[in-house]
Write a protein that holds these residues in place. Sequence first.
Motif, PDB file in Angstrom:
ATOM      1  N   GLY A  65      37.445  55.926  41.722  1.00 19.99           N
ATOM      2  CA  GLY A  65      38.821  56.036  41.244  1.00 19.99           C
ATOM      3  C   GLY A  65      39.832  55.785  42.343  1.00 19.99           C
ATOM      4  O   GLY A  65      40.864  55.144  42.125  1.00 19.99           O
ATOM      5  N   LEU A  66      39.532  56.292  43.544  1.00 25.14           N
ATOM      6  CA  LEU A  66      40.445  56.095  44.673  1.00 25.14           C
ATOM      7  C   LEU A  66      40.561  54.622  45.036  1.00 25.14           C
ATOM      8  O   LEU A  66      41.652  54.126  45.342  1.00 25.14           O
ATOM      9  CB  LEU A  66      39.957  56.901  45.877  1.00 25.14           C
ATOM     10  CG  LEU A  66      40.858  56.913  47.109  1.00 25.14           C
ATOM     11  CD1 LEU A  66      42.232  57.484  46.768  1.00 25.14           C
ATOM     12  CD2 LEU A  66      40.219  57.721  48.232  1.00 25.14           C
ATOM     13  N   LEU A  67      39.450  53.899  44.977  1.00 23.05           N
ATOM     14  CA  LEU A  67      39.479  52.479  45.307  1.00 23.05           C
ATOM     15  C   LEU A  67      40.277  51.667  44.298  1.00 23.05           C
ATOM     16  O   LEU A  67      40.706  50.558  44.584  1.00 23.05           O
ATOM     17  CB  LEU A  67      38.051  51.927  45.395  1.00 23.05           C
ATOM     18  CG  LEU A  67      37.288  52.246  46.669  1.00 23.05           C
ATOM     19  CD1 LEU A  67      35.880  51.707  46.583  1.00 23.05           C
ATOM     20  CD2 LEU A  67      37.995  51.696  47.903  1.00 23.05           C
ATOM     21  N   HIS A  68      40.469  52.215  43.097  1.00 18.90           N
ATOM     22  CA  HIS A  68      41.251  51.517  42.084  1.00 18.90           C
ATOM     23  C   HIS A  68      42.699  52.015  42.036  1.00 18.90           C
ATOM     24  O   HIS A  68      43.421  51.758  41.079  1.00 18.90           O
ATOM     25  CB  HIS A  68      40.606  51.694  40.707  1.00 18.90           C
ATOM     26  CG  HIS A  68      39.248  51.085  40.598  1.00 18.90           C
ATOM     27  ND1 HIS A  68      38.118  51.831  40.425  1.00 18.90           N
ATOM     28  CD2 HIS A  68      38.846  49.800  40.695  1.00 18.90           C
ATOM     29  CE1 HIS A  68      37.067  51.028  40.389  1.00 18.90           C
ATOM     30  NE2 HIS A  68      37.484  49.798  40.556  1.00 18.90           N
ATOM     31  N   THR A  69      43.118  52.726  43.079  1.00 22.55           N
ATOM     32  CA  THR A  69      44.445  53.335  43.114  1.00 22.55           C
ATOM     33  C   THR A  69      45.341  52.586  44.089  1.00 22.55           C
ATOM     34  O   THR A  69      44.924  52.263  45.198  1.00 22.55           O
ATOM     35  CB  THR A  69      44.331  54.817  43.531  1.00 22.55           C
ATOM     36  OG1 THR A  69      43.502  55.500  42.598  1.00 22.55           O
ATOM     37  CG2 THR A  69      45.704  55.474  43.560  1.00 22.55           C
ATOM     38  N   GLY A  70      46.574  52.304  43.681  1.00 22.80           N
ATOM     39  CA  GLY A  70      47.514  51.598  44.532  1.00 22.80           C
ATOM     40  C   GLY A  70      48.314  52.525  45.426  1.00 22.80           C
ATOM     41  O   GLY A  70      48.289  53.752  45.288  1.00 22.80           O
ATOM     42  N   ALA A  86      48.874  53.278  53.722  1.00 17.03           N
ATOM     43  CA  ALA A  86      48.575  51.901  54.107  1.00 17.03           C
ATOM     44  C   ALA A  86      47.120  51.753  54.524  1.00 17.03           C
ATOM     45  O   ALA A  86      46.460  50.758  54.205  1.00 17.03           O
ATOM     46  CB  ALA A  86      49.502  51.463  55.248  1.00 17.03           C
ATOM     47  N   GLU A  87      46.577  52.748  55.228  1.00 14.63           N
ATOM     48  CA  GLU A  87      45.193  52.679  55.666  1.00 14.63           C
ATOM     49  C   GLU A  87      44.228  52.712  54.487  1.00 14.63           C
ATOM     50  O   GLU A  87      43.242  51.969  54.445  1.00 14.63           O
ATOM     51  CB  GLU A  87      44.900  53.821  56.643  1.00 14.63           C
ATOM     52  CG  GLU A  87      45.559  53.620  58.005  1.00 14.63           C
ATOM     53  CD  GLU A  87      45.523  54.874  58.860  1.00 14.63           C
ATOM     54  OE1 GLU A  87      45.146  55.942  58.324  1.00 14.63           O
ATOM     55  OE2 GLU A  87      45.847  54.778  60.054  1.00 14.63           O
ATOM     56  N   VAL A  88      44.507  53.578  53.519  1.00  9.40           N
ATOM     57  CA  VAL A  88      43.644  53.662  52.336  1.00  9.40           C
ATOM     58  C   VAL A  88      43.675  52.348  51.564  1.00  9.40           C
ATOM     59  O   VAL A  88      42.640  51.822  51.136  1.00  9.40           O
ATOM     60  CB  VAL A  88      44.069  54.846  51.433  1.00  9.40           C
ATOM     61  CG1 VAL A  88      43.292  54.818  50.120  1.00  9.40           C
ATOM     62  CG2 VAL A  88      43.837  56.171  52.149  1.00  9.40           C
ATOM     63  N   VAL A  89      44.877  51.785  51.382  1.00 19.26           N
ATOM     64  CA  VAL A  89      45.013  50.525  50.650  1.00 19.26           C
ATOM     65  C   VAL A  89      44.354  49.383  51.429  1.00 19.26           C
ATOM     66  O   VAL A  89      43.782  48.459  50.840  1.00 19.26           O
ATOM     67  CB  VAL A  89      46.496  50.237  50.366  1.00 19.26           C
ATOM     68  CG1 VAL A  89      46.678  48.854  49.771  1.00 19.26           C
ATOM     69  CG2 VAL A  89      47.060  51.283  49.397  1.00 19.26           C
ATOM     70  N   ALA A  90      44.407  49.442  52.761  1.00 16.97           N
ATOM     71  CA  ALA A  90      43.758  48.411  53.576  1.00 16.97           C
ATOM     72  C   ALA A  90      42.247  48.422  53.366  1.00 16.97           C
ATOM     73  O   ALA A  90      41.610  47.360  53.308  1.00 16.97           O
ATOM     74  CB  ALA A  90      44.082  48.627  55.056  1.00 16.97           C
ATOM     75  N   LEU A  92      40.747  49.315  50.633  1.00 17.41           N
ATOM     76  CA  LEU A  92      40.566  48.698  49.318  1.00 17.41           C
ATOM     77  C   LEU A  92      40.588  47.177  49.429  1.00 17.41           C
ATOM     78  O   LEU A  92      39.730  46.487  48.847  1.00 17.41           O
ATOM     79  CB  LEU A  92      41.680  49.169  48.376  1.00 17.41           C
ATOM     80  CG  LEU A  92      41.848  48.433  47.051  1.00 17.41           C
ATOM     81  CD1 LEU A  92      40.592  48.521  46.215  1.00 17.41           C
ATOM     82  CD2 LEU A  92      43.039  48.978  46.281  1.00 17.41           C
ATOM     83  N   GLU A  93      41.527  46.644  50.181  1.00 15.90           N
ATOM     84  CA  GLU A  93      41.634  45.198  50.317  1.00 15.90           C
ATOM     85  C   GLU A  93      40.428  44.622  51.057  1.00 15.90           C
ATOM     86  O   GLU A  93      39.924  43.543  50.719  1.00 15.90           O
ATOM     87  CB  GLU A  93      42.927  44.823  51.040  1.00 15.90           C
ATOM     88  CG  GLU A  93      43.167  43.323  51.163  1.00 15.90           C
ATOM     89  CD  GLU A  93      43.227  42.599  49.829  1.00 15.90           C
ATOM     90  OE1 GLU A  93      42.909  41.396  49.795  1.00 15.90           O
ATOM     91  OE2 GLU A  93      43.570  43.240  48.802  1.00 15.90           O
ATOM     92  N   LEU A  99      33.607  41.569  48.845  1.00 16.93           N
ATOM     93  CA  LEU A  99      32.954  41.165  47.608  1.00 16.93           C
ATOM     94  C   LEU A  99      33.235  39.698  47.296  1.00 16.93           C
ATOM     95  O   LEU A  99      32.344  38.963  46.865  1.00 16.93           O
ATOM     96  CB  LEU A  99      33.418  42.056  46.453  1.00 16.93           C
ATOM     97  CG  LEU A  99      32.804  43.459  46.420  1.00 16.93           C
ATOM     98  CD1 LEU A  99      33.539  44.335  45.430  1.00 16.93           C
ATOM     99  CD2 LEU A  99      31.321  43.398  46.083  1.00 16.93           C
ATOM    100  N   ALA A 100      34.475  39.260  47.513  1.00 18.09           N
ATOM    101  CA  ALA A 100      34.817  37.857  47.266  1.00 18.09           C
ATOM    102  C   ALA A 100      34.001  36.939  48.165  1.00 18.09           C
ATOM    103  O   ALA A 100      33.509  35.891  47.733  1.00 18.09           O
ATOM    104  CB  ALA A 100      36.310  37.628  47.490  1.00 18.09           C
TER     105      ALA A 100
END
Length: 230
Positions: A65-70, A86-90, A92-93, A99-100
Amino acid sequence: MDSLLTSGLKSLPSDARPREKLLARGPAALSDAELLALLLRTGIQGKHVVQLAQELLDRFGGVGGLLHTGAEALKVIKGLGPAKRAEVVAVLELARRALAQELKLKPLFDSPQAVRDYLQLQLGARAHEVFAVMFLDSQNRLIELEELFRGTLTQTSVYPREVVLRALHHHAAAVVLAHNHPSGTAQPSRADEALTQTLKAALSLVDVRVLDHFIVTREQAASMAEMGLI
């Protein structure tokens, strides 16, 4: 400053500190909260960093769930300032890009779970409907994923001509269609089935195959091909 230090990793006993534990026993020995605490580094007054990490996981439904959170949604957590968000979102990116990269190096259906994970990371947390297309080469490797349409998706709001033009632009041999259901229901609707057939017919005119259409939610990515609907 003292209150921040005592709420950080240094306030924990040495044998309970996530960093020392990771280095001594490997990352698999750490709980989800401990791994996240390494990223956050400090807690807030009255709450050490592992407790803050656990609050984050509880609030957003675990690691998935956290990985799908903005970044915007993370603002509700007290003590999670711009730098930590910003670190958490980084992270995720980085997960998206990893994966890509995997999907670009080998045939898509050698890694069906990676496809699902990738689509969930891209679309699962969206509050509005998004229609995306994974463009594939002749060996079914990912060329690019593009979000083409937003809003309520129907046959009239997703334009087959635009999908065909983008497929030609990428010199795609095949595509995987995907859109999210913000309601959380992964079951395709009659409109989803009709849209799939419309796009399949349009793309066949330029020799581009539709391999699948995924319905994506936070919890899963359901394959219409597996349901026998492609």
